[in-house]
Design an enzyme around this catalytic site. Sequence first.
Site, short mmCIF file in Angstrom:
data_model
loop_
_atom_site.label_atom_id
_atom_site.label_comp_id
_atom_site.label_asym_id
_atom_site.label_seq_id
_atom_site.Cartn_x
_atom_site.Cartn_y
_atom_site.Cartn_z
N ARG A 290 0.83 -1.20 0.00
CA ARG A 290 0.00 0.00 0.00
C ARG A 290 0.87 1.26 0.00
O ARG A 290 0.55 2.24 -0.68
CB ARG A 290 -0.96 -0.02 1.20
CG ARG A 290 -2.08 0.97 1.10
CD ARG A 290 -3.17 0.72 2.13
NE ARG A 290 -2.67 0.84 3.50
CZ ARG A 290 -3.39 0.57 4.58
NH1 ARG A 290 -4.64 0.13 4.47
NH2 ARG A 290 -2.89 0.71 5.79
N GLU B 209 -16.50 6.27 3.67
CA GLU B 209 -15.89 5.78 4.90
C GLU B 209 -15.84 6.91 5.91
O GLU B 209 -16.42 7.97 5.69
CB GLU B 209 -14.50 5.20 4.63
CG GLU B 209 -13.52 6.16 4.00
CD GLU B 209 -12.09 5.59 3.94
OE1 GLU B 209 -11.66 4.94 4.89
OE2 GLU B 209 -11.42 5.83 2.93
N LYS C 299 -2.78 6.38 1.26
CA LYS C 299 -2.62 6.85 2.64
C LYS C 299 -1.66 8.03 2.65
O LYS C 299 -0.45 7.89 2.87
CB LYS C 299 -2.10 5.69 3.50
CG LYS C 299 -2.77 5.66 4.87
CD LYS C 299 -2.54 4.36 5.59
CE LYS C 299 -2.91 4.48 7.05
NZ LYS C 299 -4.36 4.51 7.31
C1 LIG Z 1 -5.44 3.71 7.50
C2 LIG Z 1 -6.84 3.99 7.09
C3 LIG Z 1 -7.88 3.04 7.24
C4 LIG Z 1 -7.68 1.73 7.95
O1 LIG Z 1 -6.78 0.88 7.30
P1 LIG Z 1 -6.13 -0.35 8.06
O2 LIG Z 1 -5.16 -0.89 7.09
O3 LIG Z 1 -7.21 -1.30 8.37
O4 LIG Z 1 -5.50 0.20 9.29
C5 LIG Z 1 -9.14 3.36 6.76
N1 LIG Z 1 -9.39 4.54 6.17
C6 LIG Z 1 -8.43 5.49 6.03
C7 LIG Z 1 -8.78 6.77 5.38
C8 LIG Z 1 -7.14 5.24 6.47
O5 LIG Z 1 -6.20 6.18 6.33
#
Ligand SMILES: *Cc1c(COP(=O)(O)O)cnc(C)c1O
Length: 341
Positions: free
Chosen positions: A82, A220, A184
């Site tokens: 990722r 989300e 991210k």
């Molecule tokens: C990091 C993150 C998540 C959760 O991801 P995980 O890999 O399960 O920790 C969900 N939404 C956003 C916007 C994120 O930055």
Amino acid sequence: MAKKNIDWENLSFGYIKTDKRYVSNYSDGKWDDGALIEDDMITMSECACVLQYAQTIFEGLKAYTTEDGRIVLFRPDLNAERLANSARRMEMPVFPEDRFVDAVVQTVKANADYVPPYGTGATLYVRPYMFGINPVIGVKPADDFQFRVFTTPVGPYFKGGAKPITIKISDFDRAAPHGTGNIKAGLNYAMSLHAIVTAHNEGFAENMYLDAQTRTKVEETGGANFLFITKDNKVVTPKSDSILPSITRRSLMYVAKEYLGLEVEEREVYLEELCDFAECGLCGTAAVISPVGKIVDHGKEICFPSGMEKMGPTTQKLYDTLTGIQMGRLEAPEGWIKVVE
Ligand SMILES: *Cc1c(COP(=O)(O)O)cnc(C)c1O
């Protein structure tokens, strides 16, 4: 090994400096060998690209002590992949995925005394990140980058059990179609700060963001993906190109199907159908699953039948199964657990 003298049960989700961190620098088109260092401070130009144009990306994962006393990581290869995807979208060099996992392992090992003991509910949070470090004033990507990994012990996300939260439908958008919602990047969090402060001031724990184009579909929250359970016990998660692909959510969907024998669906979820679901949860590394009891849409309340006292029964099963795998109480699918020591 001598564990640090920390009140593990009462740790909060905050930053505590640990002994070592990993650093690797990119310049002249290549990464150096990287090393563990003690200095937690970073010195850079006042005109560093990260400070002016926010060229920065990150990851988050945890190291756990299992029931039999090993220190393990949960699917760090997916964090490596990722971060590489985030780097490509942000015009940053990819930190090789095998080196990413190695850097995380080295950093956790070097801070093993800070990995909370089994049964405390606490874990060692691991934060890999990368940013453009050389001076940039005309808008363009940096040429020099720094990749770092630090760790910090964090408390159980829910002290005294997970109480369902109340969230609101946000009037702000998190991510545009064809934007950066699926990577991210720090910038996605910078622009969410006003929205979350607003939600907190109004008494809500989180924001539910809708798709920016039509504002009819669920995306989300600021940092966690949604899972819904239908009244006939199907697990549903929203599908969209502007949702961050949560590793916890992907793992829970697998667990739902392969461990619990539930039907799973990744599809568009409309705001209109929220009132038909039986349970709702937010998933991410920090809490695994936070149950949602109520969603407020401009004064109209959507209350899930699972209520405001405890997690819904299927959400609870998903939570128990995934944390069982992470803590070594249940057998993990091949490749999910990376043993540090
Ligand atoms: C990091 C993150 C998540 C959760 O991801 P995980 O890999 O399960 O920790 C969900 N939404 C956003 C916007 C994120 O930055």
